[in-house]
Write a protein that holds these residues in place. Structure first.
Motif, mmCIF file in Angstrom:
data_model
loop_
_atom_site.group_PDB
_atom_site.id
_atom_site.type_symbol
_atom_site.label_atom_id
_atom_site.label_comp_id
_atom_site.label_asym_id
_atom_site.label_seq_id
_atom_site.Cartn_x
_atom_site.Cartn_y
_atom_site.Cartn_z
ATOM 1 N N PRO A 103 -36.287 38.033 -23.618
ATOM 2 C CA PRO A 103 -37.011 36.797 -23.948
ATOM 3 C C PRO A 103 -36.573 35.620 -23.083
ATOM 4 O O PRO A 103 -37.388 34.764 -22.733
ATOM 5 C CB PRO A 103 -36.671 36.568 -25.424
ATOM 6 C CG PRO A 103 -36.298 37.908 -25.948
ATOM 7 C CD PRO A 103 -35.637 38.609 -24.805
ATOM 8 N N MET A 104 -35.301 35.562 -22.735
ATOM 9 C CA MET A 104 -34.816 34.470 -21.895
ATOM 10 C C MET A 104 -35.443 34.523 -20.506
ATOM 11 O O MET A 104 -35.889 33.507 -19.967
ATOM 12 C CB MET A 104 -33.290 34.532 -21.789
ATOM 13 C CG MET A 104 -32.681 33.444 -20.901
ATOM 14 S SD MET A 104 -32.895 31.787 -21.573
ATOM 15 C CE MET A 104 -31.641 31.828 -22.868
ATOM 16 N N SER A 105 -35.482 35.723 -19.923
ATOM 17 C CA SER A 105 -36.073 35.875 -18.596
ATOM 18 C C SER A 105 -37.557 35.544 -18.620
ATOM 19 O O SER A 105 -38.063 34.785 -17.781
ATOM 20 C CB SER A 105 -35.861 37.305 -18.091
ATOM 21 O OG SER A 105 -36.528 37.513 -16.863
ATOM 22 N N MET A 106 -38.279 36.098 -19.586
ATOM 23 C CA MET A 106 -39.721 35.861 -19.649
ATOM 24 C C MET A 106 -40.017 34.401 -19.968
ATOM 25 O O MET A 106 -40.982 33.823 -19.466
ATOM 26 C CB MET A 106 -40.355 36.786 -20.700
ATOM 27 C CG MET A 106 -40.197 38.266 -20.386
ATOM 28 S SD MET A 106 -40.696 38.698 -18.690
ATOM 29 C CE MET A 106 -42.431 38.258 -18.724
ATOM 30 N N GLY A 107 -39.183 33.794 -20.815
ATOM 31 C CA GLY A 107 -39.387 32.382 -21.129
ATOM 32 C C GLY A 107 -39.187 31.496 -19.926
ATOM 33 O O GLY A 107 -39.912 30.510 -19.731
ATOM 34 N N SER A 108 -38.201 31.825 -19.087
ATOM 35 C CA SER A 108 -37.963 31.038 -17.881
ATOM 36 C C SER A 108 -39.158 31.110 -16.931
ATOM 37 O O SER A 108 -39.590 30.090 -16.377
ATOM 38 C CB SER A 108 -36.700 31.552 -17.176
ATOM 39 O OG SER A 108 -35.583 31.460 -18.018
ATOM 40 N N TRP A 109 -39.687 32.301 -16.767
ATOM 41 C CA TRP A 109 -40.863 32.448 -15.905
ATOM 42 C C TRP A 109 -42.089 31.782 -16.515
ATOM 43 O O TRP A 109 -42.912 31.189 -15.801
ATOM 44 C CB TRP A 109 -41.133 33.932 -15.643
ATOM 45 C CG TRP A 109 -40.233 34.509 -14.609
ATOM 46 C CD1 TRP A 109 -39.093 35.249 -14.800
ATOM 47 C CD2 TRP A 109 -40.369 34.370 -13.188
ATOM 48 N NE1 TRP A 109 -38.521 35.579 -13.611
ATOM 49 C CE2 TRP A 109 -39.284 35.061 -12.593
ATOM 50 C CE3 TRP A 109 -41.309 33.737 -12.377
ATOM 51 C CZ2 TRP A 109 -39.117 35.132 -11.212
ATOM 52 C CZ3 TRP A 109 -41.142 33.808 -11.000
ATOM 53 C CH2 TRP A 109 -40.054 34.494 -10.425
#
Length: 322
Positions: A103-109
């Motif tokens: 979720p952190m990676s996808m949220g950043s993108w």
């Protein structure tokens, strides 16, 4: 020295915790930064959806106001996130990896893609230039908006914090309802009265959805739901429900009559949404700090698994005896 047994209160299970300390580490996030990030991201994302609807229905003033407010909100949310991270470079490092399971990676993108779209939509609306580009950016921001408004719920639920993880199915719906209330409130504050009919209806739907999702979260959490009812979190969430309900009622009854009434209703909705996000954050911290909220759900889950296994064994024995 031996482990200390925590003293159980009413309906609290007795168990052993070393020196009464938390079993898991409480979130180290700053409440002001991260709960603010939750709120501002929801306002931005849902605002872009309402802005696209206002644009399609000829409510240009409201559409422009929502585009500008969404740009401001996403800018402030990004600033809050970077402030909590400590260094801007840490956010850039998160973009080095594209990991769909994080979720952190996808949220950043998602944040990185949404920001330019919201900025282009707002700039085009304010200047009147490049209308086709502005329309495309408005559509892109509206598509990305729901994800931006709710991914923070997935991010929180992906942790071991009992009050968040235990409600991983319901928390995104609560965040979506809260974000919709905030965006409707902004439309009531910034838009003219003759354009606010959709915002008033959205506010009413958001208030009902918010109450329904809140109740679903508490049912799912069982004994951990006490963290949503007591202390700082309980005060914030009760205030949130009161402000959201009052804002929605005022919007429906008075919002079409006068600008001050619409603005007052909108401010109540915005404040209610903010209290919801800060309340959920506070509940998570409280659940992590009290070891009973970590141990009791695990014991309950283990008991249910044992009961299901026993039922399966009994059914197999009954089948063999026939």
């Amino acid at each position: 020295m031996s482990p200390r047994t925590t003293r159980p209160g009413k309906n609290r299970e007795e168990f052993v915790s070393y020196y009464g300390r938390p079993v898991i580490k409480a979130p180290s996030w700053s409440a002001q930064d991260i709960a603010g990030y939750f709120f501002l991201g929801g306002l931005a994302g849902a605002g872009s959806v309402l802005a696209a609807g206002a644009q399609l229905t000829g409510r240009g003033t409201t559409a422009t106001a929502l585009k500008v407010s969404s740009l401001a909100a996403v800018g402030l949310s990004a600033a809050a996130l970077v402030h909590d991270l400590g260094r801007p470079s840490r956010f850039a490092h998160m973009l080095r990896v594209f990991k769909p399971t994080s979720p952190m990676s996808m949220g950043s993108w998602l944040l990185s893609a949404y920001g330019p779209a919201a900025g282009t939509a707002a700039l085009s609306a304010v200047t009147g230039r490049l209308p086709r580009t502005g329309a495309a950016a408005t559509a892109a921001a509206a598509v990305l908006g729901p994800g931006l408004a709710t991914y923070t719920a997935v991010l929180a639920a992906d942790t071991a914090v009992p009050a968040w993880h235990g409600a991983h199915r319901e928390l995104p719906y609560l965040f979506a309802a809260s974000a919709t209330a905030a965006a409707a409130g902004m439309a009531l504050v910034a838009g003219p009265v003759h354009e606010n009919a959709p915002a008033r209806r959205a506010a009413a739907l958001a208030a009902v959805a918010d109450l329904t999702a809140s109740r679903a979260v508490e049912r799912r959490l069982g004994s951990v739901a006490v963290t949503y009812r007591e202390g700082r979190a309980g005060t914030l969430l009760r205030t949130a429900r009161g402000l959201t309900a009052a804002g929605a009622a005022a919007a429906l009854v008075l919002g079409h009559r006068s600008r001050p009434a619409a603005a007052g209703a909108g401010l109540a909705l915005l404040a209610g949404s903010a209290c919801t996000r800060f309340g959920v954050f506070a509940a998570g911290v409280a659940s992590a700090e009290d070891p009973v909220h970590t141990i009791a759900p695990q014991r309950e889950a283990a008991r249910r698994r044992a009961e299901r296994a026993q039922q399966t064994q009994d059914a197999e024995r009954s089948e063999r005896s026939r």
